[in-house]
Design a protein around this motif. Structure first.
Motif, short mmCIF file in Angstrom:
data_model
loop_
_atom_site.label_atom_id
_atom_site.label_comp_id
_atom_site.label_asym_id
_atom_site.label_seq_id
_atom_site.Cartn_x
_atom_site.Cartn_y
_atom_site.Cartn_z
N TYR A 176 1.34 -1.06 -0.14
CA TYR A 176 0.13 -0.16 -0.14
C TYR A 176 1.18 0.99 0.36
O TYR A 176 0.27 2.40 -0.49
CB TYR A 176 -1.30 0.14 1.21
CG TYR A 176 -0.51 -0.02 2.98
CD1 TYR A 176 -0.14 1.21 2.77
CD2 TYR A 176 -0.62 -1.11 3.31
CE1 TYR A 176 0.18 1.24 4.44
CE2 TYR A 176 -0.58 -1.49 4.68
CZ TYR A 176 0.12 0.29 5.67
OH TYR A 176 0.57 0.55 7.00
N GLN A 177 2.11 1.04 0.12
CA GLN A 177 2.86 2.48 0.23
C GLN A 177 4.01 2.54 -0.98
O GLN A 177 3.94 3.98 -1.34
CB GLN A 177 3.80 2.43 1.79
CG GLN A 177 4.28 2.61 2.83
CD GLN A 177 4.83 2.21 3.95
OE1 GLN A 177 6.03 1.42 3.67
NE2 GLN A 177 5.11 2.42 5.42
N ALA A 180 0.73 4.64 -2.98
CA ALA A 180 0.60 5.89 -2.68
C ALA A 180 1.35 6.07 -3.40
O ALA A 180 1.69 7.41 -4.39
CB ALA A 180 0.68 6.27 -1.19
N GLU A 181 3.02 6.24 -2.97
CA GLU A 181 4.32 6.37 -3.64
C GLU A 181 4.12 6.32 -5.39
O GLU A 181 4.52 7.49 -6.25
CB GLU A 181 5.60 5.37 -3.89
CG GLU A 181 5.97 6.15 -2.08
CD GLU A 181 6.97 4.69 -0.80
OE1 GLU A 181 7.39 5.53 -0.43
OE2 GLU A 181 6.70 3.48 -2.08
N ALA A 232 -3.69 9.80 -3.32
CA ALA A 232 -2.49 8.95 -2.53
C ALA A 232 -2.74 8.75 -1.60
O ALA A 232 -2.30 7.89 -0.95
CB ALA A 232 -1.52 9.98 -3.20
N TYR A 235 -4.01 5.48 -0.87
CA TYR A 235 -3.98 4.19 -0.85
C TYR A 235 -3.25 4.22 -0.35
O TYR A 235 -2.75 2.95 0.84
CB TYR A 235 -3.31 4.74 -2.06
CG TYR A 235 -3.87 4.37 -3.73
CD1 TYR A 235 -5.16 4.11 -3.60
CD2 TYR A 235 -3.76 5.07 -4.96
CE1 TYR A 235 -5.85 3.59 -5.00
CE2 TYR A 235 -4.69 4.99 -5.72
CZ TYR A 235 -5.60 4.45 -5.68
OH TYR A 235 -6.25 4.56 -6.55
N LEU A 236 -2.94 5.61 0.57
CA LEU A 236 -1.76 4.69 1.81
C LEU A 236 -2.54 4.53 3.69
O LEU A 236 -1.87 4.64 4.00
CB LEU A 236 -1.17 6.15 1.85
CG LEU A 236 0.39 5.95 2.73
CD1 LEU A 236 1.15 5.16 2.46
CD2 LEU A 236 1.32 7.83 2.96
N ASN A 237 -3.62 4.93 3.05
CA ASN A 237 -4.50 4.75 4.31
C ASN A 237 -4.19 5.56 5.12
O ASN A 237 -3.98 5.72 6.49
CB ASN A 237 -4.70 2.71 4.73
CG ASN A 237 -4.72 1.50 4.13
OD1 ASN A 237 -6.03 1.79 4.08
ND2 ASN A 237 -3.71 0.81 3.61
N LEU A 238 -3.50 7.06 4.72
CA LEU A 238 -3.75 8.21 5.39
C LEU A 238 -4.12 8.54 6.04
O LEU A 238 -5.72 9.31 5.80
CB LEU A 238 -2.70 8.92 4.69
CG LEU A 238 -1.32 9.91 5.62
CD1 LEU A 238 -0.78 9.68 6.20
CD2 LEU A 238 -1.54 11.11 4.17
N LEU A 269 6.69 10.08 4.01
CA LEU A 269 7.43 9.50 2.61
C LEU A 269 8.81 9.85 3.34
O LEU A 269 9.98 8.47 2.76
CB LEU A 269 7.29 10.77 1.66
CG LEU A 269 5.76 10.90 1.06
CD1 LEU A 269 5.67 11.67 -0.31
CD2 LEU A 269 4.78 8.89 0.49
N GLN A 365 -0.52 7.89 11.70
CA GLN A 365 -0.06 7.77 10.28
C GLN A 365 1.03 7.36 9.92
O GLN A 365 1.22 6.79 8.45
CB GLN A 365 0.72 9.75 10.07
CG GLN A 365 2.01 9.60 10.76
CD GLN A 365 2.55 9.13 12.42
OE1 GLN A 365 1.63 8.95 13.04
NE2 GLN A 365 3.29 9.85 12.97
#
Length: 460
Positions: A176-177, A180-181, A232, A235-238, A269, A365
């Protein structure tokens, strides 16, 4: 120096985010004084693989050892999740111990951590006496170690307490990281042709992270950029609740994105980029992939999908076009051997052999609270759901617990180990009452149910 030592610049980047997170927020309940000082005996030693271990034993030891697994970072022995929690636990008579993990390996120390923690228990017993009861406690990456011990160490350990644990495991984390990237690189920095995996060294990973962060900072100045930042972030679940701010109202897409951007600006990041290199070193290659991922379907699985759609409409952007481009351009393949190695060393949830209580902040986070959802599903599938309880603290920040919350968790777990019953002691109201009754530094246990972890891959 060890093979995997960091340069000063990279080390500063990796640790910057921890400095940006505020101290644990207090509840509105009046506070009392810290626990009275207690006399302790400090022990230390070396394990066969070169790892160090430390322990602190109070003069009135209650017979219970808390075996602490520390999180991602320097391989330095720690025996408590925070100085305040350690002081409070020692004052209650608990002994504390923990290891550094293998100092000659990467900071992603899953190859050695479980072994070194069990060896630390034996070294402690030889030096201080065999404990009547041993409870495992793990934080962040150490929460994954803790969950593995809860699976593997039945008959040796008696129970486990996880704090903000990375319990979804290393493969899901990397995937998942990567999503996002990849989204940032593709939509906000398409001309930079950034390499996102297979880094040559930590500094290369940090440099990529810095360029991704710069792209996010540029994008924040326009409605189109903010819409893509929100994509993004989904997708990062942020989470959309950042330090020092009130939680945005449901449906406030702009407010949610502004706080997600705050997390990016504070260095998310810059933490996960160098960490990826460490994971790759541990796995022996890249264990993340996006080839074949349907990015439209991935967005539909996110709690932030409506927020993203709203911001795209506001910006006049074609969301379908961006999602199609992401799907068509996804060409990162994993090294199958690296995936298998990470599955072996860095997963948990395939079963439990002892009671496990996990605590998590609702706005984390670095280890999204949705990881608890994925982990619970695996434990239930293994038939061990009755051994697992999860509780949540309404606060922003990774591992941002008060000492009272940690001690209340230890008490609830110890009750389960002693009586064989949870007896409702892990309900939010019960934990809140127990934490406040300690008269330490407040608590914020609250009812909460995490949504689905956005990851979109299956692995063994």
């Amino acid at each position: 120096m060890p093979k995997f030592a960091l340069g000063a610049a990279t080390l500063a980047a990796v640790l910057a985010l921890a400095a940006a997170v505020p101290a644990a927020a207090r509840s509105d309940t009046p506070q009392s004084t810290a626990p009275a000082a207690t006399t302790t005996r400090h022990l230390s030693g070396r394990l066969p693989d070169g790892a160090s271990w430390i322990a602190d034993v109070p003069d009135r030891w209650n017979g219970t050892l808390l075996l602490f697994s520390h999180g991602y970072g320097p391989t330095t022995a720690q025996d408590a999740p925070s100085p305040a929690a350690g002081q409070a636990l020692l004052a209650e008579g608990y002994a504390l111990a923990g290891s550094s993990y293998d100092p000659n390996g990467p900071w992603w120390a899953l190859e050695s951590a479980e072994r070194d923690q069990l060896a630390t228990r034996e070294a402690f017993a030889a030096a201080a006496g065999r404990p009547v009861r041993t409870l495992s406690v793990g934080q962040s990456m150490g929460g994954l170690v803790n969950a593995q011990l809860a699976r593997d160490a039945g008959g040796v350990l008696d129970g486990a307490l996880g704090l903000c644990g990375l319990v979804a495991g290393g493969v899901d984390l990397g995937n998942y990281q990567l999503d996002a990237e990849y989204t940032i690189a593709s939509l906000l920095a398409p001309d930079e042709h950034l390499e996102l995996v297979d880094f040559a060294d930590q500094d290369a990973a940090a440099a990529t992270a810095a360029r991704l962060t710069a792209a996010v900072e540029r994008a924040q100045t326009t409605p189109a950029g903010r819409a893509r930042i929100a994509l993004a972030a989904a997708y990062l679940n942020l989470p959309g609740w950042a330090p020092g701010q009130n939680a945005p109202a449901p449906g406030d897409a702009e407010g949610q994105e502004a706080q997600q951007y705050s997390w990016f600006a504070q260095g998310v990041l810059s933490f996960i980029g160098p960490a990826r290199y460490s994971v790759e070193q541990s796995a022996g290659g890249n264990a993340s992939w996006n080839a074949g991922v349907d990015y439209a379907g991935l967005l539909r699985s996110s709690e932030h999908a409506d927020q993203v759609r709203t911001l795209y409409r506001t910006a006049g952007l074609d969301l379908r076009a961006d999602l199609t481009a992401l799907t068509r351009g996804a060409r990162v393949h994993a090294d199958p051997q690296a995936v298998r190695r990470l599955e072996r060393t860095s997963t948990a949830g395939q079963g439990l052999t002892m009671p496990l209580l996990n605590l998590h902040t609702t706005s984390d986070q670095l280890v999204p609270v949705q990881q608890e959802n994925a982990f619970a599903a695996r434990v239930r599938a293994a038939g061990d759901g009755a051994l697992l309880r999860q509780a949540y603290v309404a606060r922003q920040g990774h591992c941002n617990f008060t000492a009272a919350e940690v001690v209340a968790g230890v008490h609830a777990l110890e009750h389960r180990v002693t009586t064989g019953r949870w007896d409702g002691g892990t309900a939010p109201a019960a934990l809140q009452r127990a934490a406040l009754a300690l008269h330490l530094d407040g608590a914020a246990f609250a009812p909460y149910r995490p949504t689905r972890l956005v990851v979109g891959r299956r692995h063994t």
